[in-house]
Design a protein around this motif. Structure first.
Motif, short mmCIF file in Angstrom:
data_model
loop_
_atom_site.label_atom_id
_atom_site.label_comp_id
_atom_site.label_asym_id
_atom_site.label_seq_id
_atom_site.Cartn_x
_atom_site.Cartn_y
_atom_site.Cartn_z
N MET A 51 -80.73 31.63 -2.40
CA MET A 51 -80.75 32.45 -1.19
C MET A 51 -80.39 33.89 -1.49
O MET A 51 -80.95 34.82 -0.90
N TYR A 52 -79.46 34.10 -2.40
CA TYR A 52 -79.05 35.47 -2.72
C TYR A 52 -80.18 36.25 -3.39
O TYR A 52 -80.31 37.47 -3.19
N VAL A 53 -80.99 35.55 -4.18
CA VAL A 53 -82.13 36.23 -4.81
C VAL A 53 -83.14 36.65 -3.74
O VAL A 53 -83.64 37.78 -3.76
N ALA A 127 -80.29 34.62 -10.44
CA ALA A 127 -79.59 35.90 -10.57
C ALA A 127 -79.02 36.30 -9.21
O ALA A 127 -79.50 37.23 -8.56
N PRO A 128 -77.96 35.61 -8.75
CA PRO A 128 -77.46 35.81 -7.39
C PRO A 128 -76.71 37.12 -7.17
O PRO A 128 -76.41 37.46 -6.02
N LEU A 129 -76.40 37.86 -8.22
CA LEU A 129 -75.64 39.09 -8.05
C LEU A 129 -76.54 40.32 -7.89
O LEU A 129 -76.04 41.44 -7.76
N LEU A 130 -77.85 40.12 -7.87
CA LEU A 130 -78.78 41.25 -7.67
C LEU A 130 -78.50 41.94 -6.35
O LEU A 130 -78.36 41.30 -5.31
N ALA A 245 -74.15 43.43 -15.49
CA ALA A 245 -73.66 42.14 -14.98
C ALA A 245 -74.42 41.70 -13.73
O ALA A 245 -74.50 40.51 -13.44
N GLU A 246 -74.97 42.67 -13.02
CA GLU A 246 -75.70 42.37 -11.77
C GLU A 246 -76.93 41.50 -12.01
O GLU A 246 -77.35 40.75 -11.12
N THR A 247 -77.51 41.58 -13.19
CA THR A 247 -78.80 40.91 -13.45
C THR A 247 -78.65 39.63 -14.26
O THR A 247 -79.65 38.97 -14.54
#
Length: 377
Positions: A51-53, A127-130, A245-247
């Motif tokens: 969901m974050y992606v 990659a949920p931190l995008l 770290a975001e990716t």
């Protein structure tokens, strides 16, 4: 694959902004998670990782997104359909795992043909931190340069395990080489591929059909499309992300825990900026699905999960866990657990209270220690 469109800005390729679609690659098994649950469905702060992606597309005008599923695809599809999406989402199945290039080609099948003259984002589903701003910057760079493809890259002190981005004349990207296939000199390159791209869609499918599985894995690598396009004279651009770290993808439980910690930090930072007081932010755990009003005070040991809503001016904690619970304004709740419960305005609950599913605490109530509320009480 001629190069007649090379360096043509987007506003000259079509009238107005070209259409933008997205493909999310979420077909992998994720065996390192050691779980029966498909990797895209592992939860972070109350929502599946996938969901974050999808939510990272919030700052761009995506017409439609195709999510490529494979391992336990029916499970992934069902769970994702339970959550609201900001963009229209379709699911397509990669029946045989033959690499990211094949998965992208499968994803293109799930997009309307009328979008063929537009651009297409390709993202990985783990990659949920995008951040949405990063995806918006990628699309802007791609369109402003008139590139055939733009790769989101990261510069890392230790690039071990990542594909290296190789540049040629005029600093243009000419190739991406996976670590296992790289030469010693290529392994010295610190700029790496994040597996996130923006392509000119009319060029992507023909390029995908030209790649071959001539690598150590015997798979069709999406990264090989970069060399196909560059060799044909099409410009390939790169945009380096500010925070590598975001990716980073999630491959095991350790990385999952680290991503959860970062999402909680971002959530707490946003709440603090919106008028919430936290006595110790490092000791407060709040899902991204929770709503917290202004002038709320949260003491250490507060855990808020699911669809919990907290009204303005309420004090929670210490040591209080609420799941899918609605709390009114100006309440005081300490050392209490509650699930699927309702607490009216100006109520005082606890310490050591327990709110059972369906319980309702009337407005202006004052409970004593060890209070237990059952449904209908």
């Amino acid at each position: 694959m001629g190069n007649e469109h090379t360096n043509v800005p987007d506003h000259e390729r079509s009238h107005g902004s070209p259409q933008l679609s997205a493909i999310v690659l979420a077909a992998g098994e994720g065996s390192r998670m050691r779980s029966e649950r498909p990797k895209p469905l592992h939860r972070l702060c109350g929502k599946p990782m996938l969901m974050y992606v999808v939510e990272s597309l919030a700052d761009v005008q995506v017409e439609r997104a195709a999510i490529v599923v494979g391992h336990k695809g029916d499970w992934v599809t069902k769970k994702m359909q339970e959550h609201p999406h900001q963009v229209e989402v379709d699911f397509v199945e990669q029946r045989v795992q033959r690499g990211t290039g094949d998965a992208t080609l499968v994803g293109l099948v799930g997009l309307p043909d009328e979008d063929d003259e537009g651009d297409v984002l390709v993202l990985i589903g783990d990659a949920p931190l995008l951040r949405p701003a990063t995806i918006a910057a990628l699309v802007d760079h791609h369109r402003s340069t008139g590139a055939a493809a733009t790769v989101l890259t990261a510069v890392m002190d230790d690039p071990t395990g990542y594909g290296r981005v190789l540049r040629g004349r005029d600093d243009r990207v000419v190739r991406i080489v996976e670590q296992r296939d790289a030469s010693p000199d290529e392994l010295e390159v610190r700029e790496v591929n994040t597996s996130i791209y923006c392509f000119r869609r009319s060029l992507l499918a023909p390029a995908l059909r030209r790649i071959e599985p001539d690598n150590s894995q015997g798979e069709y690598y999406l990264t090989d499309v970069v060399e196909v396009l560059a060799s044909a004279g099409h410009p390939v651009e790169a945009l380096a992300v500010a925070d590598p770290a975001e990716t980073q993808g999630i491959n095991d439980r350790l990385q999952l825990a680290a991503a959860e910690a970062e999402l909680r930090r971002r959530t707490n930072e946003t709440l603090l900026s919106s008028g919430v007081t936290m006595v110790d932010p490092s000791a407060v755990y709040i899902d991204t699905t929770v709503q917290v009003g202004r002038d709320v005070t949260l003491f250490p040991g507060v855990i808020l999960q699911g669809s919990t809503v907290v009204g303005d001016g309420t004090e929670l904690g210490p040591n209080t866990r609420l799941v899918d619970t609605v709390v009114g304004a100006e309440c005081v709740i300490e050392q209490t657990t509650g699930r699927n419960a309702t607490v009216g305005d100006r109520s005082v609950v606890g310490p050591y209270a327990s709110l059972a599913p369906g319980a309702e605490v009337p407005a202006d109530s004052v409970t004593g220690p060890f209070y237990t509320a059952e449904p209908g009480l």
